[in-house]
Design an enzyme around this catalytic site. Structure first.
Site, PDB file in Angstrom:
ATOM      1  N   GLY A 210       0.829  -1.208   0.000  1.00 20.04           N
ATOM      2  CA  GLY A 210       0.000   0.000   0.000  1.00 20.04           C
ATOM      3  C   GLY A 210       0.864   1.259   0.000  1.00 20.04           C
TER       4      GLY A 210
ATOM      5  CG  ASP B  55      -8.767  12.488   9.173  1.00 22.85           C
ATOM      6  OD1 ASP B  55      -8.620  11.346   8.718  1.00 22.85           O
ATOM      7  OD2 ASP B  55      -9.051  13.462   8.452  1.00 22.85           O
TER       8      ASP B  55
ATOM      9  CE1 TYR C 190     -10.376   3.365   6.615  1.00 25.90           C
ATOM     10  CE2 TYR C 190     -10.840   5.636   7.190  1.00 25.90           C
ATOM     11  CZ  TYR C 190      -9.935   4.635   6.935  1.00 25.90           C
ATOM     12  OH  TYR C 190      -8.586   4.901   7.002  1.00 25.90           O
TER      13      TYR C 190
ATOM     14  CE  LYS D  32      -7.634   2.624  10.348  1.00 24.68           C
ATOM     15  NZ  LYS D  32      -6.517   1.714   9.957  1.00 24.68           N
TER      16      LYS D  32
END
Ligand SMILES: NC(=O)c1ccc[n+]([C@@H]2O[C@H](COP(=O)([O-])OP(=O)(O)OC[C@H]3O[C@@H](n4cnc5c(N)ncnc54)[C@H](OP(=O)(O)O)[C@@H]3O)[C@@H](O)[C@H]2O)c1
Length: 289
Positions: free
Chosen positions: A10, A103, A126, A130
């Protein structure tokens, strides 16, 4: 010191590969899903006991923010359950677990740069997956370092910089949202910060949380405008509002991160986002098409 990189194909993983030659004191083991699928607990445990890294930098993640809204199971499997697998296996060999978060754990309703202990309130699958990954580090890692970052881009993979260059070359005009405020982060700068702080982090007990982005503040419109100008592309960038650009996942309208803690704890300096965008575009210009 042996460092295991997961998700090394990635953006962040590739930038660590590029920087590796500057860190001869580290021996890197690079893995992505083909070599080590972090969602498989037995494979993770076997890999850790066979290779015994002293630190793991978890660059693996499910990062398709909009797709995650309809792909909840996979997002949680990679961003939460797999992090739990890594932390448990790291504990068994007393390794440091470095984990990257986002964030998007914040709701963006706070108009001052976020510090680490500000209340979280993710607005997307998402973001929630996270945040649950962070909680896994607090719960299962003996030595953990969680670093939240924002708006990551690099010379590798698909990202906003490459998309703007592509569309800017193909079109006369680009409409980009100007009412979401944050800070672009160059994955190379983040990679360097992580590699620099690992020796100190290894000395620390327990787990800790830090914010890292480039310095400065921007909207996506500012970011796009800068990319187009630095690239020398003849295209007009126009500001639009979030409500006029419908997407599946809700993003925070403000997610600037306060970096005082990481700068003071590890004595690092952080480049301004504009300088780093320039650097990335220079590198992209040097790459063969
Ligand atoms: N990108 C952003 O704007 C952004 C912003 C804030 C925070 N972050 C965080 O920063 C970190 C690095 O992001 P990035 O942009 O470098 O991510 P990325 O480019 O999407 O790379 C993630 C890598 O993990 C791999 N992967 C997926 N599932 C895996 C599995 N089960 N086992 C092992 N590897 C697996 C992916 O493979 P495939 O490509 O084949 O799926 C990919 O190579 C992530 O934790 C991310 O959440 C990113």
């Amino acid at each position: 010191m042996r460092i295991l990189i997961t998700g090394s194909n990635g953006q962040l993983g590739n930038e660590i590969r590029v920087l590796a030659e500057n860190y001869p004191e580290y021996e890197f083991i690079y893995t992505d899903i083909d070599e080590l699928d972090i969602s498989e607990p037995n494979k993770v445990e076997d890999f850790f006991s066979a290779n015994r890294p002293e630190a793991i930098i978890n660059c693996a993640a499910y990062t398709a923010v909009d797709k995650a809204e309809s792909d909840k199971h996979l997002a949680y499997l990679i961003n939460t359950t797999a992090v739990e697998n890594l932390c448990k296996a790291a504990c068994q060999i007393d390794a440091l677990m470095v984990h990257i978060s986002t964030d998007y754990v914040f709701d963006g309703k706070y108009w001052s740069p976020y510090v680490e202990n500000d209340p979280t309130n993710p607005q997307s699958v998402y973001g929630r997956s996270k945040l649950a990954g962070e909680e896994a580090v607090w719960k299962y890692a003996r030595k953990g370092l969680i670093i939240r970052t924002s708006w990551l881009y690099s010379a590798f993979g698909n990202n906003f910089v490459k998309t703007m260059i592509k569309y800017g070359t193909e079109r006369e005009e680009l409409n980009v949202v100007s009412d979401q405020i944050g800070t672009p982060t160059y994955a190379r700068d983040l990679a360097k910060a992580i590699l620099d702080i690992i020796p100190n982090a290894l000395e620390m007990e327990g787990s800790s949380l830090y914010h890292y982005s480039n310095e400065g503040v921007a909207s996506w419109y500012d970011f796009a405008d800068m990319i187009i100008k630095f690239s020398g592309i003849n295209c007009i960038v126009k500001p639009i509002q979030t409500k006029d650009y419908p997407v599946h996942a809700v993003r925070p309208c403000f997610s600037v991160l306060n970096k005082a803690k990481i700068k003071e704890t590890f004595n690092i300096t952080i480049p301004n986002w504009r300088e780093s965008v320039k650097d990335c575009i220079q590198r992209l210009k040097q790459q063969p098409n």
